[in-house]
Design an enzyme around this catalytic site. Structure first.
Site, PDB file in Angstrom:
ATOM      1  CE  LYS A  26      -5.690 121.540  51.646  1.00 52.32           C
ATOM      2  NZ  LYS A  26      -4.661 120.490  51.599  1.00 52.32           N
ATOM      3  CG  ASN A  27      -3.254 121.576  48.199  1.00 46.21           C
ATOM      4  OD1 ASN A  27      -3.240 121.616  49.438  1.00 46.21           O
ATOM      5  ND2 ASN A  27      -3.983 120.729  47.514  1.00 46.21           N
ATOM      6  NE  ARG A  97       0.334 112.956  52.918  1.00 44.00           N
ATOM      7  CZ  ARG A  97       1.538 112.417  52.766  1.00 44.00           C
ATOM      8  NH1 ARG A  97       1.996 111.577  53.637  1.00 44.00           N
ATOM      9  NH2 ARG A  97       2.305 112.764  51.766  1.00 44.00           N
ATOM     10  CB  CYS A 121      -4.218 110.443  55.363  1.00 44.02           C
ATOM     11  SG  CYS A 121      -4.412 110.590  53.612  1.00 44.02           S
ATOM     12  NE  ARG A 126      -1.336 111.427  50.342  1.00 39.49           N
ATOM     13  CZ  ARG A 126      -1.994 112.520  50.767  1.00 39.49           C
ATOM     14  NH1 ARG A 126      -3.016 112.388  51.570  1.00 39.49           N
ATOM     15  NH2 ARG A 126      -1.607 113.725  50.416  1.00 39.49           N
ATOM     16  N   PRO A 127       2.960 106.944  50.554  1.00 39.66           N
ATOM     17  CG  PRO A 127       3.621 105.603  48.771  1.00 39.66           C
ATOM     18  CD  PRO A 127       2.393 106.177  49.446  1.00 39.66           C
ATOM     19  CB  ILE A 128       7.745 109.924  51.660  1.00 38.13           C
ATOM     20  CG1 ILE A 128       8.424 109.116  52.772  1.00 38.13           C
ATOM     21  CG2 ILE A 128       6.503 110.634  52.183  1.00 38.13           C
ATOM     22  CD1 ILE A 128       9.036 110.023  53.852  1.00 38.13           C
ATOM     23  CG  ASP A 129       8.166 105.389  46.968  1.00 41.25           C
ATOM     24  OD1 ASP A 129       7.155 106.030  47.322  1.00 41.25           O
ATOM     25  OD2 ASP A 129       8.245 104.839  45.862  1.00 41.25           O
ATOM     26  CG  ASP A 310      -7.133 117.374  45.747  1.00 44.12           C
ATOM     27  OD1 ASP A 310      -6.227 118.202  45.872  1.00 44.12           O
ATOM     28  OD2 ASP A 310      -6.993 116.165  46.047  1.00 44.12           O
ATOM     29  NE  ARG A 402      -6.210 118.484  56.979  1.00 41.45           N
ATOM     30  CZ  ARG A 402      -5.909 117.612  55.992  1.00 41.45           C
ATOM     31  NH1 ARG A 402      -6.582 116.500  55.860  1.00 41.45           N
ATOM     32  NH2 ARG A 402      -4.933 117.873  55.136  1.00 41.45           N
TER      33      ARG A 402
HETATM   34  C1  EPZ Z   1      -0.724 116.886  46.906  1.00 42.58           C
HETATM   35  O1  EPZ Z   1      -0.510 115.792  47.764  1.00 42.58           O
HETATM   36  C2  EPZ Z   1      -1.925 117.624  47.470  1.00 42.58           C
HETATM   37  N1  EPZ Z   1      -1.639 118.102  48.824  1.00 42.58           N
HETATM   38  C3  EPZ Z   1      -3.145 116.694  47.508  1.00 42.58           C
HETATM   39  O2  EPZ Z   1      -4.263 117.463  47.964  1.00 42.58           O
HETATM   40  C4  EPZ Z   1      -3.430 116.231  46.079  1.00 42.58           C
HETATM   41  O3  EPZ Z   1      -4.509 115.335  46.095  1.00 42.58           O
HETATM   42  C5  EPZ Z   1      -2.179 115.533  45.505  1.00 42.58           C
HETATM   43  O4  EPZ Z   1      -1.041 116.442  45.576  1.00 42.58           O
HETATM   44  C6  EPZ Z   1      -2.368 115.110  44.054  1.00 42.58           C
HETATM   45  O5  EPZ Z   1      -2.674 116.218  43.280  1.00 42.58           O
HETATM   46  C7  EPZ Z   1      -0.910 119.238  48.978  1.00 42.58           C
HETATM   47  O6  EPZ Z   1      -0.464 119.842  48.017  1.00 42.58           O
HETATM   48  C8  EPZ Z   1      -0.700 119.706  50.389  1.00 42.58           C
HETATM   49  P1  EPZ Z   1       1.395 113.254  45.340  1.00 42.58           P
HETATM   50  P2  EPZ Z   1       0.841 114.893  47.608  1.00 42.58           P
HETATM   51  O7  EPZ Z   1       2.739 113.069  45.926  1.00 42.58           O
HETATM   52  O8  EPZ Z   1       1.977 115.715  47.201  1.00 42.58           O
HETATM   53  C9  EPZ Z   1       1.985 108.549  45.234  1.00 42.58           C
HETATM   54  C10 EPZ Z   1      -6.111 117.960  49.334  1.00 42.58           C
HETATM   55  O9  EPZ Z   1      -7.245 117.460  49.442  1.00 42.58           O
HETATM   56  N2  EPZ Z   1       3.309 108.794  45.803  1.00 42.58           N
HETATM   57  O10 EPZ Z   1       1.258 113.954  44.036  1.00 42.58           O
HETATM   58  O11 EPZ Z   1       0.962 114.038  48.827  1.00 42.58           O
HETATM   59  C11 EPZ Z   1       0.873 108.838  46.234  1.00 42.58           C
HETATM   60  O12 EPZ Z   1       0.659 107.717  47.071  1.00 42.58           O
HETATM   61  C12 EPZ Z   1      -4.891 117.061  49.203  1.00 42.58           C
HETATM   62  O13 EPZ Z   1      -5.877 119.201  49.319  1.00 42.58           O
HETATM   63  C13 EPZ Z   1       4.199 107.727  45.922  1.00 42.58           C
HETATM   64  O14 EPZ Z   1       3.901 106.599  45.546  1.00 42.58           O
HETATM   65  O15 EPZ Z   1       0.418 113.955  46.376  1.00 42.58           O
HETATM   66  C14 EPZ Z   1      -0.299 109.117  45.352  1.00 42.58           C
HETATM   67  O16 EPZ Z   1      -0.867 107.880  44.945  1.00 42.58           O
HETATM   68  C15 EPZ Z   1      -5.261 115.579  49.230  1.00 42.58           C
HETATM   69  N3  EPZ Z   1       5.423 107.959  46.477  1.00 42.58           N
HETATM   70  C16 EPZ Z   1       0.327 109.787  44.113  1.00 42.58           C
HETATM   71  O17 EPZ Z   1       1.728 109.485  44.180  1.00 42.58           O
HETATM   72  C17 EPZ Z   1       5.802 109.219  46.885  1.00 42.58           C
HETATM   73  O18 EPZ Z   1       6.955 109.373  47.365  1.00 42.58           O
HETATM   74  C18 EPZ Z   1       0.169 111.310  44.076  1.00 42.58           C
HETATM   75  O19 EPZ Z   1       0.709 111.805  45.274  1.00 42.58           O
HETATM   76  C19 EPZ Z   1       4.883 110.287  46.749  1.00 42.58           C
HETATM   77  C20 EPZ Z   1       3.638 110.047  46.202  1.00 42.58           C
END
Ligand code: EPZ
Length: 421
Positions: A26-27, A97, A121, A126-129, A310, A402
């Protein structure tokens, strides 16, 4: 794709035996669908895509962008030649997301894009900063209107970006955005997950020039033209890990195909250490569990190649079948112990050692009705129910749909007594 029947009825206590071809990741598929927007000519054909709601939602968003999408069995053919930068309705964006992964490709193709803040969620804010600040450092202008963000890449330029933490999504957006940005862009402290590597492999097959994927530093040399390709994304390491932990809970012997053992190195180490037997030959991994297992004592999640967040809920489910007390620490997301209260209904004793570490033990377990509250937590409640004699029920299984292709059919094929109602 949404299934009206939203619960599983499980008669647990049966061993699992047989062979499973693990679904495609999926990812990996979600960012690759987004990146198909970058093709300047030809079709993108994605082979053996997982039939899950996150993928169907992502394809619905692509159709909203006027990308031609056709389905051929489990293959999807996408043609972005008529793609237009139409507004994507927020409902669809908020429903998933992973639409945030569209940021890099829409910005590259259309030069401007508007997204609604994807919102948090259940597992975290899940910030996007990191996404926003990284694009800004490449000259992208970002303006906020309410809960909408407007991005303008008219004056964007190549450059070097250092991520404050190795965000998967931010890395994948940057890679997509820089593929056609003239010059050399470098991402420092990039995410190293196999799904990031697969996205880069897909883009390089289209004619991109990305070096260093899988390491902490990724370099992208912008190319003028990318061509559609036929591509088979990698197997889903989280689905594979979920099945392996199910065998550790239920006992039996299962062979998994379409897996890359090196993607689950940490999990394999732990399962072998506590008493499972795991053999790997080519892309077939066979796991068996005959005798009772030992405790794993303590694990902590982290960024790849650390233990994956995960698979953390699945380890909580496993821990109620292990002797002694076991500790699980979650350092990636701030609220990912949602299944703790459901496991307590089964008879687990769960102590919070801190906001992000729990200690679990269990003496007597009993089959009960449980409620899924998130994707991986829901799958983990199924694992726990499969390990307990008697009739259990897991409701709200739409969360599971999902990311898992007919989870109940997969376990039934391995000998479990599980039905969707
Ligand atoms: C991806 O999410 C995966 N989703 C998630 O899988 C997975 O848990 C995660 O990576 C970590 O491996 C997909 O690929 C679709 P991140 P993503 O940005 O990209 C913080 C599942 O069950 N962060 O690596 O959203 C964030 O809050 C899902 O399949 C910021 O602070 O994860 C988190 O604490 C769940 N600012 C950490 O980084 C940002 O701008 C990791 O998030 C972005 C993230």
């Amino acid at each position: 794709m949404k299934n009206k029947k939203d619960k599983f009825i499980i008669n647990g206590g049966k061993e699992l035996h047989g062979k499973i071809v693990v679904q495609t990741s999926k990812n990996a598929v979600l960012p690759i669908i987004s990146a198909s927007l970058l093709a300047d000519e030809g079709d993108v054909e994605l082979v053996n895509c997982p039939q899950i709601t996150d993928v169907s939602n992502m394809l619905a968003i692509m159709r909203k962008l006027n990308v031609k999408v056709s389905k051929h069995g489990k293959n999807y053919v996408l043609n972005p030649s008529q793609a237009s930068n139409s507004k994507i309705d927020c409902r669809l964006i908020k429903s998933m997301r992973s639409s945030i992964f569209l940021l890099g490709s829409t910005l590259s193709r259309f030069k401007t894009t508007t997204i609604s803040l994807p919102g948090g969620c259940k597992i975290g804010a899940r910030p996007i900063d990191i996404h926003i600040n990284s694009l800004k450092s490449l000259g992208v202008e970002v303006k906020t209107f309410g809960d909408q963000l407007f991005f303008d890449a008219t004056h964007a330029h190549a450059g070097s970006v250092e991520l404050k933490l190795p965000s998967v999504g931010a890395t994948e957006n940057l890679v997509q955005f820089a593929c056609k940005l003239p010059g050399k862009t470098t991402i420092i402290n990039a995410a190293r997950e196999p799904e990031v590597v697969d996205l880069c492999h897909f883009l390089n097959a289209m004619g991109a020039k990305i070096v260093g994927a899988g390491g902490k530093k990724i370099t992208i040399y912008g190319q003028a033209n990318l061509k559609g390709v036929k591509y088979k994304p990698i197997g889903d390491r989280i689905v594979a890990g979920t099945i392996m932990i199910a065998v550790a809970i239920c006992g039996g012997k299962v062979s998994l195909e379409n897996v890359e053992p090196s993607h689950n190195k940490k999990l394999i180490e732990i399962l072998c250490r506590i008493g499972c037997k795991i053999d790997t030959k080519n892309d077939i991994l066979t796991i068996s569990k005959q005798n009772s297992l030992m405790p794993f004592n303590r694990i902590s999640t982290g960024f790849y190649p650390a233990f994956p967040t995960d698979l953390q809920s699945q380890m909580l489910a496993l821990s109620i079948f292990l002797p002694a007390k076991n500790r699980v620490k979650e350092i990636v997301f701030e609220n990912r112990f949602l299944i703790a209260s459901e496991l307590e209904k089964l008879g687990a004793e769960i102590k919070y050692l801190s906001q992000n570490e729990v200690e679990i033990s269990a003496q007597n377990l009993a089959a009960v009705s449980l409620i899924a509250r998130d994707l991986r937590g829901g799958a983990s409640l199924v694992l726990a129910s499969l390990g307990i004699k008697g009739q259990s029920e897991v409701s709200s299984v739409h969360y599971i749909d999902r990311g898992y292709e007919s989870l109940e059919k997969m376990f039934a094929k391995l000998g479990a007594d599980i039905k969707r109602e």
